[in-house]
Design a protein around this motif. Structure first.
Motif, PDB file in Angstrom:
ATOM      1  N   LEU A 101      10.632   1.449   0.870  1.00  7.96           N
ATOM      2  CA  LEU A 101       9.525   0.497   0.847  1.00  7.96           C
ATOM      3  C   LEU A 101       8.639   0.747   2.059  1.00  7.96           C
ATOM      4  O   LEU A 101       9.123   0.888   3.188  1.00  7.96           O
ATOM      5  CB  LEU A 101      10.079  -0.924   0.892  1.00  7.96           C
ATOM      6  CG  LEU A 101       9.332  -2.010   0.109  1.00  7.96           C
ATOM      7  CD1 LEU A 101       9.384  -1.699  -1.378  1.00  7.96           C
ATOM      8  CD2 LEU A 101       9.976  -3.371   0.384  1.00  7.96           C
ATOM      9  N   VAL A 102       7.321   0.793   1.813  1.00  7.61           N
ATOM     10  CA  VAL A 102       6.342   1.017   2.877  1.00  7.61           C
ATOM     11  C   VAL A 102       5.175   0.060   2.660  1.00  7.61           C
ATOM     12  O   VAL A 102       4.725  -0.134   1.524  1.00  7.61           O
ATOM     13  CB  VAL A 102       5.839   2.476   2.870  1.00  7.61           C
ATOM     14  CG1 VAL A 102       4.664   2.648   3.826  1.00  7.61           C
ATOM     15  CG2 VAL A 102       6.969   3.433   3.241  1.00  7.61           C
ATOM     16  N   VAL A 103       4.674  -0.551   3.745  1.00  7.09           N
ATOM     17  CA  VAL A 103       3.523  -1.450   3.678  1.00  7.09           C
ATOM     18  C   VAL A 103       2.372  -0.828   4.462  1.00  7.09           C
ATOM     19  O   VAL A 103       2.559  -0.367   5.594  1.00  7.09           O
ATOM     20  CB  VAL A 103       3.861  -2.836   4.252  1.00  7.09           C
ATOM     21  CG1 VAL A 103       2.650  -3.770   4.174  1.00  7.09           C
ATOM     22  CG2 VAL A 103       5.058  -3.437   3.529  1.00  7.09           C
ATOM     23  N   ARG A 104       1.200  -0.831   3.856  1.00  3.35           N
ATOM     24  CA  ARG A 104      -0.007  -0.327   4.501  1.00  3.35           C
ATOM     25  C   ARG A 104      -1.177  -1.249   4.173  1.00  3.35           C
ATOM     26  O   ARG A 104      -1.156  -1.977   3.174  1.00  3.35           O
ATOM     27  CB  ARG A 104      -0.336   1.094   4.030  1.00  3.35           C
ATOM     28  CG  ARG A 104       0.656   2.164   4.499  1.00  3.35           C
ATOM     29  CD  ARG A 104       0.604   2.339   6.008  1.00  3.35           C
ATOM     30  NE  ARG A 104       1.474   3.408   6.492  1.00  3.35           N
ATOM     31  CZ  ARG A 104       2.735   3.225   6.886  1.00  3.35           C
ATOM     32  NH1 ARG A 104       3.269   2.016   6.823  1.00  3.35           N
ATOM     33  NH2 ARG A 104       3.456   4.241   7.327  1.00  3.35           N
ATOM     34  N   PRO A 105      -2.248  -1.242   5.012  1.00  6.02           N
ATOM     35  CA  PRO A 105      -3.432  -2.045   4.690  1.00  6.02           C
ATOM     36  C   PRO A 105      -3.976  -1.671   3.326  1.00  6.02           C
ATOM     37  O   PRO A 105      -3.994  -0.498   2.947  1.00  6.02           O
ATOM     38  CB  PRO A 105      -4.412  -1.683   5.813  1.00  6.02           C
ATOM     39  CG  PRO A 105      -3.561  -1.198   6.937  1.00  6.02           C
ATOM     40  CD  PRO A 105      -2.404  -0.511   6.284  1.00  6.02           C
ATOM     41  N   THR A 106      -4.402  -2.668   2.583  1.00  2.00           N
ATOM     42  CA  THR A 106      -4.968  -2.414   1.265  1.00  2.00           C
ATOM     43  C   THR A 106      -6.173  -1.482   1.378  1.00  2.00           C
ATOM     44  O   THR A 106      -7.048  -1.670   2.228  1.00  2.00           O
ATOM     45  CB  THR A 106      -5.385  -3.738   0.605  1.00  2.00           C
ATOM     46  OG1 THR A 106      -4.213  -4.549   0.423  1.00  2.00           O
ATOM     47  CG2 THR A 106      -6.046  -3.502  -0.742  1.00  2.00           C
ATOM     48  N   GLY A 107      -6.186  -0.474   0.549  1.00  2.00           N
ATOM     49  CA  GLY A 107      -7.267   0.512   0.562  1.00  2.00           C
ATOM     50  C   GLY A 107      -6.926   1.759   1.344  1.00  2.00           C
ATOM     51  O   GLY A 107      -7.595   2.794   1.182  1.00  2.00           O
ATOM     52  N   GLU A 108      -5.899   1.690   2.198  1.00  2.00           N
ATOM     53  CA  GLU A 108      -5.478   2.867   2.953  1.00  2.00           C
ATOM     54  C   GLU A 108      -4.501   3.675   2.106  1.00  2.00           C
ATOM     55  O   GLU A 108      -3.610   3.121   1.452  1.00  2.00           O
ATOM     56  CB  GLU A 108      -4.811   2.438   4.256  1.00  2.00           C
ATOM     57  CG  GLU A 108      -4.320   3.599   5.114  1.00  2.00           C
ATOM     58  CD  GLU A 108      -3.681   3.136   6.409  1.00  2.00           C
ATOM     59  OE1 GLU A 108      -2.479   3.400   6.600  1.00  2.00           O
ATOM     60  OE2 GLU A 108      -4.397   2.492   7.215  1.00  2.00           O
TER      61      GLU A 108
END
Length: 492
Positions: free
Chosen positions: A41-48
């Motif tokens: 699982l990885v979280v990144r800013p939306t659009g990146e």
């Protein structure tokens, strides 16, 4: 929280900033002896653009688990060869992962990752001291699995996420159905849980472990709110209460089961999603985790969906597997009927009734407790294999033994308080007094609560974690206590 205009603000995070980037966090999906299935699982800013994840088999394409509050949660499904230490690379950083199919393995078990009030106001060095000790131990001698048995999230601050929720929490529990749920309140609840997971998962010691040791997680009450399920139905079924549970469940699925909110538990035992119990298997090893919160009510621990999930998990376990049973609430414990009697009659003690009813040993759950113990004991008594219960919740370290028909012992190992402060000294003393009387809910099978090896008292009031080891086919366990240090090994 909310401003003076009543509008919801980002969730209370103490001194911690809500991060935009989290992960990778590895989750175990089991193995067949040829390959070990994993999800990162990885979280990144939306659009990146999401980071690149590469294994020996090539580049892995991610899928979107959810998109919320300016961030996108991505998941990567991949596998590594069983029986060896594999590697993967994410965002240019390489990591090693030890297979649970290796003959000699080490498994860590933790629970109770926080405290009820001001959890995130504590400094990293104090709050995460035992997490750091666990991370350091993994660097020296890698673990194959990280079992997290409940209260991975201390979400009690959800009661402050919006003025309406604060008003709801201040009312008598039986009157909370009068509070109206608005879309703004529902979204404030969702934001709170989402952002609390981001803060919790970004803490350095946990992040370093989670990127290289696959987790198996099951929730307990604080992942929702203190005592969830052991409160009156007027509170649980109120519009705000239902929305609170729905928000907690949604984010539990995303961050503890690594599935999209519309899915159910990864093993598919219950297509309705009413119960989220799991079973994760490797050759010779099954980790079974019943969900003791989704269907909990004053009069029950699990509903029929939960029992079907649990009984299916046992029925489909290969013979001679070692079962590690994660019971978030201890399955073996002291008699509590006397304590419940005191809570009923002593003025001012009613606030403890929810805590007592949370336990398997509550007189309210006695018939269901017997059913649970019969299922567990029956696995060993039938000769199918050995079973060890792993529990947390009580913020202490201890162990229990049940003598089985025909000889043999079923062990319970309790490790609770990876981040929760040690409780008041009177708490373990009272439990120790109750434990002296023993308990025999099943005829011919007595239960005794015993100290961890080398410890002077039945309950150790120190922060701790548990280490399980399999060497030459034999299993043992040892506790790491904050002050006492490592206990002697216990053969299980």
């Amino acid at each position: 929280m909310a401003g003076r205009d009543g509008q919801a603000l980002p969730a209370r995070t103490g001194t911690s900033r809500v991060p935009d980037r989290v992960g990778p966090v590895l989750f175990s999906r089991g193995g067949d002896g040829r390959a070990d299935a994993l999800r990162a699982l990885v979280v990144r800013p939306t659009g990146e653009a999401p980071p690149t994840l590469v294994t020996e088999a090539g580049t892995v394409s991610p899928e979107i688990v959810t998109d919320a509050f300016g961030r996108t949660v991505h998941a990567y499904d991949f596998s590594l060869n069983s029986g060896v230490t594999g590697t993967y690379e994410c965002d240019g950083v390489g990591r090693s992962v030890r297979s649970p199919a290796i003959a000699d393995i080490r498994i860590a078990y933790v629970s109770c990752n926080g405290q009820e009030e001001g959890d995130l106001d504590r400094g990293l060095d104090e709050r995460d001291a035992i997490w750091q000790r666990l991370a350091d131990e993994n660097a020296a001698a890698p673990f194959a699995l990280l079992l997290q048995g409940g209260d991975q999230l201390y979400a009690d601050d959800v009661l402050h996420c919006h003025p309406t929720v604060e008003r709801w929490a201040a009312m008598p529990k039986t009157e909370r159905g009068a509070v109206e749920l608005t879309p703004e309140v529902a979204e404030a609840l969702r934001r709170f849980y989402f952002e609390r997971y981001l803060v919790t998962y970004s803490r350095p010691a946990f992040a370093s472990l989670a990127a290289s040791v696959p987790s198996i997680m099951m929730w307990d009450d604080h992942d929702i709110v203190d005592g969830w399920g052991s409160h009156p139905p007027e509170m649980l079924d109120s519009p705000v209460g239902r929305a609170m549970f729905a928000a907690a469940r949604e984010m539990f699925l995303v961050f503890q089961m690594a599935v999209s909110p519309g899915e159910t538990s990864p093993n598919g035992f219950d297509a309705t999603g009413a119960n989220l119990g799991t079973a994760v298997r490797y050759p010779g090893l099954s980790v079974i985790s019943p969900d003791l919160r989704s269907e909990r009510r004053l009069e029950r621990v699990m509903g029929e969906s939960g029992w079907r999930v649990l009984e299916t998990a046992f029925a489909t376990t290969p013979p001679q597997d070692r079962i590690l049973m994660m019971s978030s609430v201890p399955a073996l414990g002291p008699r509590l009927s006397w304590a419940e009697f005191v809570a009923d009659v002593l003025p001012g003690s009613s606030e403890y009734e929810d805590d007592l009813r949370d336990q398997w040993q509550s007189r309210t759950h006695r018939a269901e407790w017997r059913r649970f113990l019969s299922l567990l004991a029956g696995w060993q008594e039938s000769g199918k294999g050995a079973l060890t219960v792993l529990s947390g919740e009580i913020h202490l370290a201890t162990r229990g033994e049940m003598t089985l028909k025909g000889g043999g012992t079923m062990h319970q190992l309790v490790a609770s308080g990876i981040a929760h402060p040690a409780p008041h000294p009177g708490y373990p003393k009272v439990l120790g007094l109750l434990a002296r009387f023993g308990e025999s809910p099943l005829k011919g099978r007595s239960i005794r609560i015993r100290p961890v090896p080398g410890y002077a008292t039945t309950y150790a009031a120190e922060r701790n974690y548990l280490v399980l080891e399999r060497r030459d086919g034999r299993w043992s366990a040892a506790w790491e206590l904050e002050r006492f240090g490592r206990t002697r090994s216990l053969a299980i």
